[in-house]
Design a protein around this motif. Structure first.
Motif, mmCIF file in Angstrom:
data_model
loop_
_atom_site.group_PDB
_atom_site.id
_atom_site.type_symbol
_atom_site.label_atom_id
_atom_site.label_comp_id
_atom_site.label_asym_id
_atom_site.label_seq_id
_atom_site.Cartn_x
_atom_site.Cartn_y
_atom_site.Cartn_z
ATOM 1 N N ALA A 51 9.016 -10.089 -1.143
ATOM 2 C CA ALA A 51 9.923 -9.015 -1.575
ATOM 3 C C ALA A 51 9.158 -7.731 -1.902
ATOM 4 C CB ALA A 51 10.733 -9.478 -2.787
ATOM 5 N N ILE A 53 6.298 -6.672 -0.822
ATOM 6 C CA ILE A 53 5.719 -6.045 0.366
ATOM 7 C C ILE A 53 6.752 -5.174 1.075
ATOM 8 C CG2 ILE A 53 4.797 -6.526 2.666
ATOM 9 C CD1 ILE A 53 3.660 -9.163 1.422
ATOM 10 N N GLN A 54 7.937 -5.764 1.294
ATOM 11 C CA GLN A 54 8.978 -5.029 2.016
ATOM 12 C C GLN A 54 9.536 -3.882 1.174
ATOM 13 O OE1 GLN A 54 9.285 -5.635 5.276
ATOM 14 N NE2 GLN A 54 7.726 -7.187 4.899
ATOM 15 N N GLN A 57 7.117 -1.087 1.411
ATOM 16 C CA GLN A 57 7.223 -0.445 2.718
ATOM 17 C C GLN A 57 8.429 0.502 2.756
ATOM 18 O OE1 GLN A 57 7.083 -2.738 6.729
ATOM 19 N NE2 GLN A 57 9.233 -2.567 6.138
ATOM 20 N N ALA A 60 7.703 3.569 0.746
ATOM 21 C CA ALA A 60 6.785 4.447 1.481
ATOM 22 C C ALA A 60 7.551 5.256 2.528
ATOM 23 C CB ALA A 60 5.682 3.618 2.137
ATOM 24 N N VAL A 79 0.199 -2.602 -0.636
ATOM 25 C CA VAL A 79 0.939 -1.776 0.320
ATOM 26 C C VAL A 79 1.054 -0.343 -0.192
ATOM 27 C CG1 VAL A 79 3.148 -1.447 1.504
ATOM 28 C CG2 VAL A 79 2.235 -3.763 1.191
ATOM 29 N N ALA A 83 -0.500 3.128 1.315
ATOM 30 C CA ALA A 83 0.370 4.258 1.664
ATOM 31 C C ALA A 83 0.034 5.496 0.837
ATOM 32 C CB ALA A 83 1.834 3.864 1.447
#
Lengths: 119, 290
Positions: A51, A53-54, A57, A60, A79, A83
């Motif tokens: 969760a 990680i996404q 993303q 970002a 992550v 970013a």
């Protein structure tokens, strides 16, 4: 500057969500226009794994430069760091309070994840 | 023939039954292999004291990104069911600890930017144990979340012309299902307690859902436990043996002794299990060669 704040509500007066990857939503605040938008995180809230990680993303992808949340785990941190997004851990009650603390320079960016995964 | 010894509940005596059955069959001149699929905490080697002459790393596939070829299109992120990939502009991140090694990302990448790499999750050892029992086990690295790829690699060491006694991990989820997946017979070891019965029921349901033939061994029996006996009767589950509770069994176990050697009066129970197993083997071979 764009600041993504984890929240369970829909506006600046809403409570800060202490979770990052499994926060209900992200409020992305633009310090120049004083405007904000809401990013839903429901998909990650119910994810079996990854969760953070996404969520990172997706944050970002909004062009945010900073994240304010209660806590941030190691994978999400990796992550966000990749970013170039600064992570601020904060115990403010509301989104507005958290943004004010950041703008006043009263909270410092974290150098690492402050909790283990799945805390 | 492959026989999985499983239980659901931990500590019911899987390893005791598996090790002693293997040893007993070998003592009766059968070709036997003991395969320890409890890769998170294998302990059959304490009893069979194998001479391990082969060790091999167990690896799983993990994708490797060539950032030069990656266009950050996000196709791999969309297809990954395990959230193991994150896409940032000009930078695709892989989280190997979440990856299940399915390889879909490598297949769907339109730029061929992903290739198959390897990650070591543990190792497999094989050798020869006490009484001529062939031995194989897997050892999962500490902190590794997914035992199934290693369980598959341990079972891959199974010898075709041997009776394979497969010691299963406790629980009734993926590692258990993987372990029994190609077993011809599942022997469920239970104990006459509410906990033992509760987990036996789950194990039976899972094994039946996998189309398995099931037999039961009741361990540590200390007087009749009516709920268990009723359940076994209602579901027509064949009980191969009932091992009586005895403190000396635990004492022998704690020093790594083979039970039927330490306490020969228990041999009769393993004889009963072995006879049932051999009977099924003969039936199987008759079916193959009518």
């Amino acid at each position: 500057m764009k600041i993504a704040v984890t929240t369970s509500g829909l506006n600046l007066a809403a409570p800060l969500d202490s979770r990052f990857g499994r926060a209900a939503r992200f409020l992305v605040y633009d310090t120049d226009s004083k405007d904000f938008m809401i990013i839903d995180n429901n998909q990650n809230l119910n994810a079996a794994q990854g969760a953070g990680i996404q969520a990172a993303q997706n944050v970002a992808a909004t062009g945010a430069n900073a994240v304010i949340s209660g806590h941030c785990g190691p994978k999400a941190f990796r992550v966000l760091q990749a970013a170039g997004i600064a992570v601020y851990n904060c115990e403010a009650a509301t989104v507005k309070e958290a943004i004010d603390l950041l703008e006043a320079g009263k909270i410092q960016p974290a150098s690492d994840a402050d909790v283990e995964g799945h805390w | 023939m492959k026989i999985a010894i499983a239980s659901g509940k931990g500590g019911t005596g899987k390893t005791t039954v598996a090790v002693n059955l293997a040893w007993y069959l070998a003592d009766r001149s059968r070709k036997v292999q003991y395969i320890d699929c409890d890769v998170e905490e294998p302990n059959g080697h304490f009893f069979l004291s194998p001479y391990l002459n082969e060790k091999a790393d167990a690896c799983v596939m993990v994708p490797v990104v060539d950032q030069q070829k990656c266009s950050s299109c996000g196709e791999c992120v969309k297809k990954c069911q395990f959230n193991a990939i994150a896409r940032l502009p000009g930078n695709t991140l892989i989280f190997p600890e979440l990856c299940h090694g399915c390889g879909l990302c490598v297949l769907v990448c339109p730029n061929k930017a992903l290739s198959e790499g390897e990650r070591t999750i543990g190792y497999v050892e094989t050798g020869m144990g006490w009484g001529g029992v062939q031995f194989a086990h897997g050892v999962l690295n500490v902190g590794e979340p997914m035992p199934n790829p290693l369980i598959r690699q341990v079972k891959h060491r199974g010898l075709e012309d041997h009776v394979c006694i497969i010691d299963a991990p406790p629980g009734t989820s993926c590692p258990f299902v993987e372990t029994i997946s190609d077993a011809d017979l599942v022997i469920l070891v239970t104990e006459p307690t509410p906990f033992g019965l509760h987990d036996l029921k789950i194990s039976v349901d899972v094994a039946l859902a996998r189309g398995k033939q099931i037999c039961v061994v009741v361990n540590r029996e200390n007087g009749p436990f009516t709920p268990l006996n009723e359940y076994l009767a209602v579901n027509k589950l064949k009980v191969l043996a009932r091992l009586p509770e005895d403190r000396r069994v635990a004492e022998a176990y704690s020093t790594g002794e083979i039970l039927v050697q330490a306490m020969p009066e228990y041999a009769v129970h393993f004889e009963a299990i072995a006879d049932a197993v051999i009977g099924m083997m003969n039936n199987c071979s008759r079916e193959v060669r009518p």
